[in-house]
Design a protein around this motif. Structure first.
Motif, PDB file in Angstrom:
ATOM      1  N   ILE A 142       0.864  -1.178   0.000  1.00 29.53           N
ATOM      2  CA  ILE A 142       0.000   0.000   0.000  1.00 29.53           C
ATOM      3  C   ILE A 142       0.904   1.231   0.000  1.00 29.53           C
ATOM      4  O   ILE A 142       1.830   1.327   0.801  1.00 29.53           O
ATOM      5  CB  ILE A 142      -0.929   0.029   1.231  1.00 29.53           C
ATOM      6  CG1 ILE A 142      -1.762  -1.245   1.329  1.00 29.53           C
ATOM      7  CG2 ILE A 142      -1.803   1.277   1.204  1.00 29.53           C
ATOM      8  CD1 ILE A 142      -2.751  -1.461   0.216  1.00 29.53           C
ATOM      9  N   HIS A 143       0.609   2.157  -0.919  1.00 31.64           N
ATOM     10  CA  HIS A 143       1.367   3.409  -1.030  1.00 31.64           C
ATOM     11  C   HIS A 143       0.418   4.583  -0.876  1.00 31.64           C
ATOM     12  O   HIS A 143      -0.774   4.469  -1.197  1.00 31.64           O
ATOM     13  CB  HIS A 143       2.045   3.505  -2.403  1.00 31.64           C
ATOM     14  CG  HIS A 143       3.084   2.465  -2.625  1.00 31.64           C
ATOM     15  ND1 HIS A 143       4.403   2.663  -2.340  1.00 31.64           N
ATOM     16  CD2 HIS A 143       2.998   1.199  -3.095  1.00 31.64           C
ATOM     17  CE1 HIS A 143       5.092   1.579  -2.640  1.00 31.64           C
ATOM     18  NE2 HIS A 143       4.248   0.664  -3.092  1.00 31.64           N
ATOM     19  N   ASP A 144       0.955   5.727  -0.421  1.00 25.94           N
ATOM     20  CA  ASP A 144       0.152   6.938  -0.434  1.00 25.94           C
ATOM     21  C   ASP A 144       0.248   7.573  -1.820  1.00 25.94           C
ATOM     22  O   ASP A 144       0.948   7.053  -2.696  1.00 25.94           O
ATOM     23  CB  ASP A 144       0.573   7.902   0.683  1.00 25.94           C
ATOM     24  CG  ASP A 144       1.989   8.437   0.556  1.00 25.94           C
ATOM     25  OD1 ASP A 144       2.601   8.334  -0.534  1.00 25.94           O
ATOM     26  OD2 ASP A 144       2.499   8.991   1.546  1.00 25.94           O
ATOM     27  N   VAL A 145      -0.459   8.676  -2.043  1.00 24.42           N
ATOM     28  CA  VAL A 145      -0.487   9.280  -3.382  1.00 24.42           C
ATOM     29  C   VAL A 145       0.855   9.885  -3.780  1.00 24.42           C
ATOM     30  O   VAL A 145       1.075  10.158  -4.955  1.00 24.42           O
ATOM     31  CB  VAL A 145      -1.603  10.337  -3.526  1.00 24.42           C
ATOM     32  CG1 VAL A 145      -2.954   9.670  -3.496  1.00 24.42           C
ATOM     33  CG2 VAL A 145      -1.492  11.412  -2.475  1.00 24.42           C
ATOM     34  N   ARG A 146       1.752  10.067  -2.826  1.00 22.23           N
ATOM     35  CA  ARG A 146       3.106  10.553  -3.147  1.00 22.23           C
ATOM     36  C   ARG A 146       4.068   9.421  -3.495  1.00 22.23           C
ATOM     37  O   ARG A 146       5.226   9.651  -3.786  1.00 22.23           O
ATOM     38  CB  ARG A 146       3.666  11.356  -1.980  1.00 22.23           C
ATOM     39  CG  ARG A 146       2.937  12.647  -1.756  1.00 22.23           C
ATOM     40  CD  ARG A 146       3.573  13.410  -0.639  1.00 22.23           C
ATOM     41  NE  ARG A 146       3.085  14.771  -0.624  1.00 22.23           N
ATOM     42  CZ  ARG A 146       3.695  15.751  -0.025  1.00 22.23           C
ATOM     43  NH1 ARG A 146       4.826  15.529   0.622  1.00 22.23           N
ATOM     44  NH2 ARG A 146       3.184  16.951  -0.039  1.00 22.23           N
ATOM     45  N   GLY A 147       3.566   8.192  -3.415  1.00 23.15           N
ATOM     46  CA  GLY A 147       4.388   7.042  -3.767  1.00 23.15           C
ATOM     47  C   GLY A 147       5.141   6.431  -2.607  1.00 23.15           C
ATOM     48  O   GLY A 147       5.890   5.475  -2.791  1.00 23.15           O
ATOM     49  N   ARG A 148       4.947   6.949  -1.403  1.00 24.59           N
ATOM     50  CA  ARG A 148       5.646   6.414  -0.233  1.00 24.59           C
ATOM     51  C   ARG A 148       4.963   5.129   0.241  1.00 24.59           C
ATOM     52  O   ARG A 148       3.736   5.047   0.280  1.00 24.59           O
ATOM     53  CB  ARG A 148       5.648   7.431   0.901  1.00 24.59           C
ATOM     54  CG  ARG A 148       6.429   8.688   0.573  1.00 24.59           C
ATOM     55  CD  ARG A 148       6.349   9.672   1.700  1.00 24.59           C
ATOM     56  NE  ARG A 148       4.954  10.128   1.800  1.00 24.59           N
ATOM     57  CZ  ARG A 148       4.586  11.241   2.408  1.00 24.59           C
ATOM     58  NH1 ARG A 148       5.489  12.015   2.980  1.00 24.59           N
ATOM     59  NH2 ARG A 148       3.312  11.580   2.459  1.00 24.59           N
ATOM     60  N   LEU A 149       5.779   4.159   0.615  1.00 25.40           N
ATOM     61  CA  LEU A 149       5.257   2.893   1.128  1.00 25.40           C
ATOM     62  C   LEU A 149       4.578   3.138   2.472  1.00 25.40           C
ATOM     63  O   LEU A 149       5.176   3.701   3.383  1.00 25.40           O
ATOM     64  CB  LEU A 149       6.379   1.869   1.283  1.00 25.40           C
ATOM     65  CG  LEU A 149       5.984   0.500   1.818  1.00 25.40           C
ATOM     66  CD1 LEU A 149       5.045  -0.208   0.852  1.00 25.40           C
ATOM     67  CD2 LEU A 149       7.218  -0.339   2.070  1.00 25.40           C
ATOM     68  N   VAL A 150       3.329   2.717   2.587  1.00 21.94           N
ATOM     69  CA  VAL A 150       2.563   2.853   3.821  1.00 21.94           C
ATOM     70  C   VAL A 150       2.603   1.542   4.596  1.00 21.94           C
ATOM     71  O   VAL A 150       2.843   1.523   5.791  1.00 21.94           O
ATOM     72  CB  VAL A 150       1.094   3.252   3.497  1.00 21.94           C
ATOM     73  CG1 VAL A 150       0.224   3.196   4.739  1.00 21.94           C
ATOM     74  CG2 VAL A 150       1.050   4.620   2.858  1.00 21.94           C
ATOM     75  N   GLU A 151       2.369   0.440   3.885  1.00 24.50           N
ATOM     76  CA  GLU A 151       2.330  -0.867   4.533  1.00 24.50           C
ATOM     77  C   GLU A 151       2.548  -1.959   3.497  1.00 24.50           C
ATOM     78  O   GLU A 151       2.056  -1.872   2.382  1.00 24.50           O
ATOM     79  CB  GLU A 151       0.970  -1.050   5.214  1.00 24.50           C
ATOM     80  CG  GLU A 151       0.895  -2.235   6.118  1.00 24.50           C
ATOM     81  CD  GLU A 151      -0.379  -2.260   6.949  1.00 24.50           C
ATOM     82  OE1 GLU A 151      -0.718  -3.356   7.424  1.00 24.50           O
ATOM     83  OE2 GLU A 151      -1.028  -1.212   7.117  1.00 24.50           O
ATOM     84  N   SER A 152       3.283  -2.988   3.897  1.00 30.61           N
ATOM     85  CA  SER A 152       3.460  -4.168   3.052  1.00 30.61           C
ATOM     86  C   SER A 152       2.495  -5.236   3.558  1.00 30.61           C
ATOM     87  O   SER A 152       2.576  -5.656   4.709  1.00 30.61           O
ATOM     88  CB  SER A 152       4.898  -4.662   3.132  1.00 30.61           C
ATOM     89  OG  SER A 152       5.068  -5.795   2.314  1.00 30.61           O
ATOM     90  N   LEU A 153       1.560  -5.644   2.698  1.00 34.68           N
ATOM     91  CA  LEU A 153       0.534  -6.603   3.116  1.00 34.68           C
ATOM     92  C   LEU A 153       0.939  -8.053   2.890  1.00 34.68           C
ATOM     93  O   LEU A 153       0.540  -8.938   3.634  1.00 34.68           O
ATOM     94  CB  LEU A 153      -0.778  -6.333   2.383  1.00 34.68           C
ATOM     95  CG  LEU A 153      -1.426  -4.973   2.625  1.00 34.68           C
ATOM     96  CD1 LEU A 153      -2.726  -4.870   1.841  1.00 34.68           C
ATOM     97  CD2 LEU A 153      -1.679  -4.757   4.097  1.00 34.68           C
ATOM     98  N   TYR A 154       1.717  -8.304   1.838  1.00 35.40           N
ATOM     99  CA  TYR A 154       2.097  -9.685   1.540  1.00 35.40           C
ATOM    100  C   TYR A 154       3.341  -9.693   0.662  1.00 35.40           C
ATOM    101  O   TYR A 154       3.487  -8.860  -0.233  1.00 35.40           O
ATOM    102  CB  TYR A 154       0.972 -10.431   0.822  1.00 35.40           C
ATOM    103  CG  TYR A 154       1.309 -11.876   0.539  1.00 35.40           C
ATOM    104  CD1 TYR A 154       1.194 -12.836   1.531  1.00 35.40           C
ATOM    105  CD2 TYR A 154       1.778 -12.265  -0.709  1.00 35.40           C
ATOM    106  CE1 TYR A 154       1.529 -14.157   1.282  1.00 35.40           C
ATOM    107  CE2 TYR A 154       2.116 -13.586  -0.960  1.00 35.40           C
ATOM    108  CZ  TYR A 154       1.989 -14.530   0.039  1.00 35.40           C
ATOM    109  OH  TYR A 154       2.335 -15.831  -0.204  1.00 35.40           O
TER     110      TYR A 154
END
Length: 84
Positions: free
Chosen positions: A30-42
Motif C-alpha cells: 500500500i502506497h500513499d499518493v506521493r508514492g511512499r510505502l505505507v504498509e506491506s501486506l504480503y
C-alpha cells in the motif's frame, strides 16, 4: 493479475481480491499518493487461483491510497479511498 477492492470507499478496512493464473512470487504493498510505502501486506510465493487480503487502515488518515501488486515482473495498481 485481476484486482478488486470491496468496499471502496471504505472505513476502516477493505478486502483486496486478486486472481493469478500461475503460481509465483507476489508482493502486495500500500502506497500513499506521493508514492511512499505505507504498509506491506504480503510478500511471498502464491498458488494460482483466487485470493483475498484484508487491509485494516484504522491507524491511517482519510485519503487516497494505492494498492500495488507485483507479480512476475508485472505491476498493477488499484486506487483505494479511505473515508473516516
Amino acid at each position: 493479475v485481476l484486482i478488486a477492492a470491496y468496499p471502496n470507499p471504505f472505513n476502516p478496512s477493505t478486502n483486496l481480491s486478486y486472481t493469478i493464473s500461475d503460481p509465483g512470487y507476489l508482493q502486495v504493498n500500500i502506497h500513499d499518493v506521493r508514492g511512499r510505502l505505507v504498509e506491506s501486506l504480503y510478500s511471498g510465493y502464491t498458488e494460482a487461483g483466487e485470493h483475498t487480503i484484508k487491509w485494516n487502515a484504522e491507524i491511517y488518515s482519510s485519503g487516497v491510497y494505492l494498492a500495488q501488486f507485483k507479480y512476475k515482473n508485472r505491476l498493477k495498481t488499484h486506487k483505494l479511498m479511505l473515508m473516516k
